[in-house]
Structure formats: structure tokens, C-alpha cells
Scaffold this motif. Structure first.
Motif, PDB file in Angstrom:
ATOM      1  N   GLY A  76       0.560   4.095  13.946  1.00 57.38           N
ATOM      2  CA  GLY A  76       0.150   4.365  12.576  1.00 57.38           C
ATOM      3  C   GLY A  76      -0.297   5.806  12.387  1.00 57.38           C
ATOM      4  N   SER A 122      -7.421   0.775   7.215  1.00 61.72           N
ATOM      5  CA  SER A 122      -6.640  -0.468   7.219  1.00 61.72           C
ATOM      6  C   SER A 122      -6.202  -0.828   8.624  1.00 61.72           C
ATOM      7  CB  SER A 122      -5.413  -0.324   6.311  1.00 61.72           C
ATOM      8  OG  SER A 122      -5.801  -0.108   4.971  1.00 61.72           O
ATOM      9  N   PHE A 123      -5.942   0.182   9.458  1.00 52.18           N
ATOM     10  CA  PHE A 123      -5.541  -0.052  10.843  1.00 52.18           C
ATOM     11  C   PHE A 123      -6.743  -0.336  11.737  1.00 52.18           C
ATOM     12  CE2 PHE A 123      -1.555   2.039   9.624  1.00 52.18           C
ATOM     13  CZ  PHE A 123      -0.621   1.284  10.328  1.00 52.18           C
ATOM     14  N   LEU A 174       2.052   7.837  10.431  1.00 53.51           N
ATOM     15  CA  LEU A 174       1.908   7.714   8.988  1.00 53.51           C
ATOM     16  C   LEU A 174       0.806   8.635   8.485  1.00 53.51           C
ATOM     17  CD1 LEU A 174       2.693   6.367   6.345  1.00 53.51           C
ATOM     18  CD2 LEU A 174       1.191   4.437   6.938  1.00 53.51           C
ATOM     19  N   GLU A 234      -5.026   8.785   2.956  1.00 53.29           N
ATOM     20  CA  GLU A 234      -5.058   8.910   4.422  1.00 53.29           C
ATOM     21  C   GLU A 234      -6.199   8.088   5.015  1.00 53.29           C
ATOM     22  OE1 GLU A 234      -6.301  12.452   7.386  1.00 53.29           O
ATOM     23  OE2 GLU A 234      -4.762  12.993   5.913  1.00 53.29           O
ATOM     24  N   LEU A 238      -4.813   1.689  15.792  1.00 49.16           N
ATOM     25  CA  LEU A 238      -4.066   2.641  14.979  1.00 49.16           C
ATOM     26  C   LEU A 238      -2.684   2.889  15.569  1.00 49.16           C
ATOM     27  CD1 LEU A 238      -3.909   4.664  12.628  1.00 49.16           C
ATOM     28  CD2 LEU A 238      -4.997   6.360  14.129  1.00 49.16           C
ATOM     29  N   VAL A 292      -5.455   4.275   4.633  1.00 49.91           N
ATOM     30  CA  VAL A 292      -4.494   3.800   5.638  1.00 49.91           C
ATOM     31  C   VAL A 292      -5.146   3.724   7.010  1.00 49.91           C
ATOM     32  CG1 VAL A 292      -2.356   4.391   6.856  1.00 49.91           C
ATOM     33  CG2 VAL A 292      -2.474   4.614   4.371  1.00 49.91           C
ATOM     34  N   THR A 293      -5.920   4.739   7.366  1.00 51.57           N
ATOM     35  CA  THR A 293      -6.584   4.749   8.675  1.00 51.57           C
ATOM     36  C   THR A 293      -7.526   3.555   8.827  1.00 51.57           C
ATOM     37  OG1 THR A 293      -6.504   7.170   8.706  1.00 51.57           O
ATOM     38  CG2 THR A 293      -7.991   6.113  10.258  1.00 51.57           C
TER      39      THR A 293
END
Length: 359
Positions: free
Chosen positions: A50, A249-250, A53, A243, A47, A246-247
Motif C-alpha cells: 500500500g 485504512s491500512f 499507493l 494520503e 501497509l 489511505v494510510t
């Protein structure tokens, strides 16, 4: 007498808060160890920056609920956005730091923190109205998430039963909410009246009646605001799903998320937040629930636990911001709690005056 009662209540709740905090820490340690410390650390390392973000997306959530609060304020009063967002961040920080504060302190603290700008009762009524819209949006969001979970994945028997029970409970809550609003039932003053016959001060009946009048008055006078407020509350949940997307995805490159899985995980997060608000930062239960559901959604359990830890870090960040704002204003948790209680007592005294018999 009121001060002693309030203080006694907080003191009485402290042992429970300590017990829940200790239990949460133990549960947190258990699930972190079970999921694998190394895997969790690797996910956090992925992460990296990231997280900035994540904080930016979470800021959107703070913004939209603050805007919704400003829309719930009625004429002749006006709540500025900058006052609303500061009060919300500070109030939420109190709720995160003190286990039971969300029930008795953090919500009244928000209008108490801005009563130099807006009368306390006007601010309290507006935050109560905003919370009604928020609760409705939460119910619809959780209902949608549970339906998606039941229709899209094969669930273990226990989780399937829990999901069905959640759906039934939400339907009952929505039906009761619609009945209360459409019939304008006096549940606050009625409940206070019932308790008054068992010793509760009569001023709380008047306070409940005043709050009900403001809420139902808003329902009658400001229907044009309903759609904008509901859209803002929907944006809160949409940002939450973004949120999580995105989390994941990392931290889960080998099993990339879909927006459907992010949507379901956010709905589960709402259930955990509502059910375990009394546990500081939902310590342990968030890791347990998110980890189990993540496995059903075909992620590794460590991924779910890591996701819960990242959310916890986000909450800690905003709590730190709220505490910094309180310190900047020269306030402490005790001071804010005392001010909120004093404002409630003062308003109750004022609303009770017309009912006093003439001598």
C-alpha cells in the motif's frame, strides 16, 4: 566578501543543525519505544505494498505545486512543467537533507536549477509568488483543521489552548498578508533599507525592490490566474488528507478513519512542518505531535507514530529521487548551493547598477 559571509553563515549553522538532528533522533527513539516497536512494526507490515499507493498520492502533490509554479511565470517567459517538477523535487531534496537549507538555499536553488531555460529573477519571482499562494492556502487549511478539532472532539486543556493560540496567530498572519498585498507595502526593500543603515550592502535594497515590483505586478496583471492557482494549492492539501486516510485504512483496521480525522491530522502535520522545518525530516517532533493528536481522535498512539514514520519514508523516497536527479546532472549539494548564491549575488549586482552615481 559575499562568499565568505555566506560560507560563514552555513558553517555557523552546522553545529545547530547537528544538535537539532541529535535531539530529533533521541526524541524519535523515545516515542517509538513508548508507542511500542512491535505495534509499529505490525502497522508497517499491514501497509505493505500500500506504500506504493501512498507514493502515487504524494506524486499528485508534487505535480500540482509544480503546475502552480508554471502559472506564476509571467510573459514573455514560459516555464515548462517538466522543468518545474524536476527543479522542485531537487530543491525540496536539498531542504530535507540540509536542516536550514529551506531558508537560504532550497528555494533560490529551484530557479537557479532552471536558469538555462528561464532568467533567474523571473524564476525566483515566480517561486516567490507561488509560495505566497501556498502560504495563504496553508493558513486557511490549518485554520479549518483547528476549528474542526475544537468543535468535534473533547481536547485536553493544553491542546485546546495550543489550538486557540494557533487560530489567533493564523488570523493575524492572514490579516497582515491581506494588508501587505492590498496596500502594496514595501516590506522587503524597507527592511533591507533598515539593515542598510546598519551595514547591509545597498544592492539588497534594489533586489528587494525588484522582487516586490514583480510580485505586485503579478497581482495587478494576472488576477485571472488566482483561482486556478488557489485550486491547485487546495489540491495539494486535499491529496495530503487522502494520503493520511489511505494510510490509516491500512494500518488501523480496528479503528477505521473518517475523512474528518484525516483532514485534522493533515492540518496538524502542516503546523508541525511549518514550526519545525529546521529539524531534518521533523525527526521526533512529528511522531510526538501526531501520536498525541491521534489519541485525541481515538486512535492508538502507536497508530499516530506509525503514520508519522510512513510520512517520513515518503519524504525519504522523494529526497532520494531529488538527489538522483542532481547526480544525473553532475551536481552536488555544495555545487547547487554555490550556484544559487552566485545567481543571487549576480542578480543583486545587476539590479544595483542603475543606482550607482555617475562619475
Amino acid at each position: 566578501m559575499t562568499k565568505k559571509t555566506s560560507s560563514g553563515t552555513r558553517k555557523g549553522l552546522t553545529p545547530f543543525g547537528i544538535l537539532f538532528a541529535i535531539g530529533g533522533v533521541l526524541l524519535f527513539a523515545y516515542f517509538v519505544r513508548k508507542a511500542g516497536v512491535g505495534q509499529i512494526a505490525e502497522g508497517i507490515r499491514r501497509l505493505g505494498a500500500g506504500f506504493l499507493l501512498i507514493l502515487a498520492i504524494s506524486a499528485v502533490r508534487q505535480i500540482v505545486r509544480s503546475l502552480a509554479w508554471t502559472l506564476c511565470m509571467e510573459e514573455p517567459y514560459r516555464l515548462r512543467f517538466r522543468d518545474a517538477i524536476r527543479a522542485r523535487v531537487m530543491g525540496d531534496a536539498i531542504g530535507n537533507v540540509l536542516p536550514f537549507a529551506s531558508f537560504v538555499i532550497s528555494e533560490p536553488a529551484k530557479p537557479a536549477l532552471i536558469r538555462d531555460r528561464v532568467p533567474f529573477m523571473a524564476g525566483l519571482s515566480a517561486i516567490a509568488i507561488e509560495n505566497i499562494f501556498y502560504s495563504l492556502s496553508v493558513a486557511v487549511f490549518i485554520f479549518s483543521g483547528m476549528i474542526a478539532l475544537l468543535l468535534s472532539f473533547s481536547l485536553p486543556k493544553g491542546l485546546r489552548i495550543a489550538s486557540i493560540v494557533t487560530l489567533v496567530v493564523i488570523l493575524v498572519i492572514i490579516a497582515l498578508g491581506c494588508l501587505l498585498i492590498s496596500k502594496q507595502l514595501r516590506f522587503l526593500s524597507g527592511g533591507a533599507g533598515f539593515l542598510h543603515r546598519r551595514g547591509l550592502d545597498v544592492k539588497w535594497i534594489e533586489k528587494g525592490r525588484t522582487l516586490e515590483d514583480r510580485i505586485y505586478g503579478f497581482y495587478q496583471r494576472s488576477r485571472s490566474r488566482f483561482l486556478p492557482i488557489l485550486l491547485l494549492e487546495s489540491c495539494f492539501h486535499l491529496a495530503g488528507a487522502c494520503e493520511i486516510y489511505v494510510t490509516l485504512s491500512f494500518i488501523s483496521p480496528d479503528q477505521p478513519p473518517t475523512f474528518l480525522t484525516a483532514f485534522i491530522l493533515e492540518s496538524v502535520n502542516r503546523v508541525i512542518t511549518v514550526a519545525f522545518k529546521f529539524i531534518p525530516l521533523r525527526m521526533g517532533v512529528d511522531e510526538a505531535g501526531t501520536g498525541k493528536v491521534s489519541k485525541v481522535l481515538q486512535f492508538a498512539e502507536a497508530t499516530g507514530v506509525t503514520l508519522a514514520i510512513v510520512r517520513k519514508a515518503r519524504d525519504i523516497f522523494w529526497s532520494a529521487v531529488g538527489m538522483a536527479l542532481l547526480l544525473h546532472r553532475g551536481l552536488s549539494l555544495r555545487t547547487v548551493a554555490r550556484d544559487a548564491e552566485a545567481a543571487l549575488a549576480e542578480q543583486a549586482r545587476v539590479t544595483a547598477l542603475p543606482t550607482m552615481p555617475a562619475k
